[in-house]
Design an enzyme around this catalytic site. Structure first.
Site, PDB file in Angstrom:
ATOM      1  N   SER A   1      -0.794   0.535   6.138  1.00 44.74           N
ATOM      2  CA  SER A   1      -1.069  -0.300   7.309  1.00 44.74           C
ATOM      3  C   SER A   1      -2.059  -1.391   6.945  1.00 44.74           C
ATOM      4  O   SER A   1      -2.878  -1.227   6.039  1.00 44.74           O
ATOM      5  CB  SER A   1      -1.631   0.567   8.441  1.00 44.74           C
ATOM      6  OG  SER A   1      -1.786  -0.195   9.617  1.00 44.74           O
ATOM      7  N   ASP A   2      -1.982  -2.500   7.670  1.00 39.30           N
ATOM      8  CA  ASP A   2      -2.928  -3.582   7.484  1.00 39.30           C
ATOM      9  C   ASP A   2      -3.114  -4.293   8.823  1.00 39.30           C
ATOM     10  O   ASP A   2      -2.166  -4.418   9.596  1.00 39.30           O
ATOM     11  CB  ASP A   2      -2.451  -4.573   6.427  1.00 39.30           C
ATOM     12  CG  ASP A   2      -3.592  -5.434   5.931  1.00 39.30           C
ATOM     13  OD1 ASP A   2      -4.388  -4.938   5.115  1.00 39.30           O
ATOM     14  OD2 ASP A   2      -3.710  -6.588   6.379  1.00 39.30           O
ATOM     15  N   THR A   3      -4.343  -4.745   9.067  1.00 38.12           N
ATOM     16  CA  THR A   3      -4.668  -5.414  10.327  1.00 38.12           C
ATOM     17  C   THR A   3      -5.381  -6.725  10.047  1.00 38.12           C
ATOM     18  O   THR A   3      -6.265  -6.776   9.195  1.00 38.12           O
ATOM     19  CB  THR A   3      -5.582  -4.509  11.191  1.00 38.12           C
ATOM     20  OG1 THR A   3      -4.911  -3.272  11.443  1.00 38.12           O
ATOM     21  CG2 THR A   3      -5.933  -5.173  12.511  1.00 38.12           C
TER      22      THR A   3
ATOM     23  N   GLY B   1       0.321  -4.355  10.846  1.00 36.14           N
ATOM     24  CA  GLY B   1       1.596  -4.048  10.220  1.00 36.14           C
ATOM     25  C   GLY B   1       1.603  -2.623   9.713  1.00 36.14           C
ATOM     26  O   GLY B   1       0.562  -2.109   9.278  1.00 36.14           O
TER      27      GLY B   1
ATOM     28  N   LYS C   1       0.832  -1.209   0.000  1.00 30.70           N
ATOM     29  CA  LYS C   1       0.000   0.000   0.000  1.00 30.70           C
ATOM     30  C   LYS C   1       0.864   1.255   0.000  1.00 30.70           C
ATOM     31  O   LYS C   1       0.642   2.186  -0.786  1.00 30.70           O
ATOM     32  CB  LYS C   1      -0.931   0.004   1.211  1.00 30.70           C
ATOM     33  CG  LYS C   1      -1.974  -1.096   1.188  1.00 30.70           C
ATOM     34  CD  LYS C   1      -2.736  -1.144   2.503  1.00 30.70           C
ATOM     35  CE  LYS C   1      -3.679  -2.316   2.562  1.00 30.70           C
ATOM     36  NZ  LYS C   1      -4.407  -2.398   3.849  1.00 30.70           N
TER      37      LYS C   1
END
Length: 188
Positions: free
Chosen positions: A68-70, A105, A52
């Protein structure tokens, strides 16, 4: 001062950055969010966050870009966003009375410089009744949330305790983002 860009359309991530008074713009990344099921969760969230951030940084030289990623992980399985209300109920039943992990992250990219990290937070749910599960699913809140719940909203009543970074569970470990930006030379 260089631009700061959040490569996410998440209203929660936007609110968290606003909470610490950072001035930023938003550009939603169209990066591929598929991943290999063989990867451990920490690598998944960092890889997706990096994709991203890199995609937006390529279009914005000189800018600091946050990706960001969750994901929610239960019994080694990554739980994404539920496809519908019934899927949300299924996830909530699975998590009821048990402990799971939330991985977020983060990748911060400026030109050729990258900083990546992740946070892992342990979350334990109360034992939930069918009435509570139905009521929460009917609220619509679970549908755009990894694991089918949002700790910062109505879903707060589901959570018995957490161990780790609350803001990471919401979607962005803001204090770590702030310090990482400073380490990379960004001065708010």
């Amino acid at each position: 001062m260089p631009n700061l860009i959040l490569a996410s359309g998440s209203p929660r991530r936007k609110e968290l950055l606003q909470q610490i008074h950072l001035s930023f713009s938003i550009e939603v990344s169209n990066a591929d969010e598929s991943f290999s099921q063989d990867l451990p969760p920490d690598e998944v969230v960092m890889e997706l966050a990096e994709r991203k951030a890199v995609s937006i940084a390529a279009e914005n030289p000189g800018s600091f870009v946050i990706g960001s990623d969750t994901v929610v992980v239960f019994n080694g399985e990554i739980l994404g966003k539920p496809s519908d209300s019934d899927h949300a109920k299924e996830m909530l039943r699975m998590l009821s009375g048990k402990t799971h992990f939330v991985y977020t992250g983060v990748a911060i990219v400026k030109d050729q410089t990258e900083k990546m990290f992740y946070k892992k937070t342990e979350v334990t749910f109360w034992e939930l009744t069918e009435e509570e599960i139905d009521m929460y699913a009917a609220s619509g809140e679970p549908l755009d949330k990894a694991g089918g719940y949002g700790i910062q909203g109505l879903g707060a009543f589901l959570v018995k305790e957490i161990s780790g970074d609350y803001f990471s569970v919401v979607g962005l470990p803001v204090s770590h983002v702030y310090r990482s930006l400073k380490e990379m030379g960004y001065h708010p």
